[in-house]
Design an enzyme around this catalytic site. Structure first.
Site, PDB file in Angstrom:
ATOM      1  N   HIS A 242      31.835  32.025  38.458  1.00  0.00           N
ATOM      2  CA  HIS A 242      32.425  33.145  37.733  1.00  0.00           C
ATOM      3  C   HIS A 242      32.360  34.491  38.484  1.00  0.00           C
ATOM      4  CE1 HIS A 242      32.299  30.507  34.178  1.00  0.00           C
ATOM      5  NE2 HIS A 242      30.996  30.338  34.364  1.00  0.00           N
TER       6      HIS A 242
HETATM    7  O1  RIB Z   1      30.490  33.326  30.977  1.00  0.00           O
HETATM    8  C1  RIB Z   1      30.058  33.469  32.304  1.00  0.00           C
HETATM    9  C2  RIB Z   1      29.414  34.799  32.516  1.00  0.00           C
HETATM   10  O2  RIB Z   1      28.258  34.920  31.682  1.00  0.00           O
HETATM   11  C3  RIB Z   1      28.890  34.996  33.945  1.00  0.00           C
HETATM   12  O3  RIB Z   1      28.891  36.363  34.257  1.00  0.00           O
HETATM   13  C4  RIB Z   1      27.484  34.499  33.855  1.00  0.00           C
HETATM   14  O4  RIB Z   1      26.640  35.068  34.861  1.00  0.00           O
HETATM   15  C5  RIB Z   1      27.088  35.023  32.504  1.00  0.00           C
HETATM   16  O5  RIB Z   1      26.717  36.387  32.647  1.00  0.00           O
END
Ligand code: RIB
Ligand code: CA
Length: 311
Positions: A242
């Site tokens: 992500h």
């Molecule tokens: O949903 C994924 C996000 O939530 C990413 O930023 C992960 O690190 C958590 O913070």
């Protein structure tokens, strides 16, 4: 001179940690003005340590770190040890940091770093719940005229990952997200629709491991741990990486495609924390975010691997 002067707000978490390394490895494109920690994946007491663990493993104790908000604006804090492990950085053995936190609160640091520089020259990269940023906007409304743009990981056009409707960062603090998305500051949104296209497959993981440096070994260990939850849940060949999407965009924006859309945040009910993305602008509202939807995954991982090898 670097193209982007950034404040990196994050909640490490293994994917935040890789995003920090990618930013550190890209000085031609990115000047890090400071890193601010927020409660999210794990409590603030750990995120503010995890930021410094990553800086120390990369030999960058010159980067300033502030601790921010330890809970959402309204809701109770919900964390994600089930994904990231009890430390938030399970998978690598990283020594306790010796570098200090900066004095003062992250909210004040965000305000000072932006207001002390010419208008529209500072980019805020938000990788966790938006609590710090929302508090800064509330405390200093002039930020909305001074921040160049917010590039954030959060939300989704389609399915959530914490509930059927909501992605974790927005779900944890929807009220903060509402303040940010209504602020008028230009937003580039990396939601789950695009991040779920950049999966840490075994081949990609071993390419990183094959770099052979201490930093790359730490990254491989972090990602190997990070893979396990999502591979099992989604029966996928790897976990979605992500947060590094935000940094990769600053380095090579052509890796991604998206479009300007109106985005609203659901604040109550069963879909609380949902980003309601009007992709076809059926309501004829003014778009408040560029929502990313496509990515060249192979080009993304080539960039990430090449840059990690520099550290
Ligand atoms: O949903 C994924 C996000 O939530 C990413 O930023 C992960 O690190 C958590 O913070
Ligand atoms: Ca994060």
């Amino acid at each position: 001179m670097a193209r982007h002067s950034i404040i990196l707000d994050c909640d490490p978490g293994q994917d935040d940690a890789i995003a920090i390394l990618l930013a550190l490895a890209s000085p031609e494109e990115i000047e890090i003005l400071g890193i601010t920690a927020v409660a999210g994946n794990v409590p603030l007491g750990l995120t503010r340590v995890n930021v410094r663990k990553m800086l120390e493993v990369a030999g960058r104790t010159d980067v300033k770190v502030w601790a921010g908000c330890d809970r959402p604006l309204v809701r109770k804090l919900e964390t994600a040890e089930y994904v990231h492990g009890e430390t938030g950085l399970n998978g690598a053995v990283l020594p306790e940091p010796t570098m200090p936190l900066q004095d003062g609160h992250a909210v004040d640091a965000i305000i000072d770093l932006v207001m002390s520089r010419p208008a529209r020259t500072v980019t805020i990269c938000a990788l966790g719940p938006l609590t710090n940023l929302a508090m800064a906007i509330r405390k200093e409304p002039h930020l909305t005229q001074r921040v160049k743009e917010i590039v954030l990981m959060g939300g989704a056009i389609e399915l959530g990952n914490v509930t059927p409707a909501a992605e974790f960062n927005i779900y944890v603090d929807p009220h903060a997200a509402d303040i940010v998305f209504r602020s008028g500051i230009p937003i580039i949104m990396f939601g789950l629709d695009v991040t779920h296209q950049v999966l840490v497959t075994r081949v990609r993981l071993e390419r990183i491991g094959g770099i052979g440096t201490k930093v790359a070994e730490a990254a491989r260990g972090l990602l190997d741990f990070f893979n396990r939850f999502d591979m099992e849940r989604y029966d996928a060949p790897g976990a979605p990486l992500h947060d590094p999407c935000v940094i990769a965009y600053l380095i090579d924006p052509e890796i991604f495609q998206g479009k300007a859309c109106p985005v609203e945040i659901e604040l109550e009910g069963r879909s609380v924390g949902r980003t309601l993305v009007d992709w076809w602008n059926s309501d004829r509202h003014v778009p408040n975010a560029t929502v990313m939807r496509e990515v060249d995954a192979e080009r993304f991982f080539m960039l990430l691997t090449e840059r990690l090898a520099r550290l």
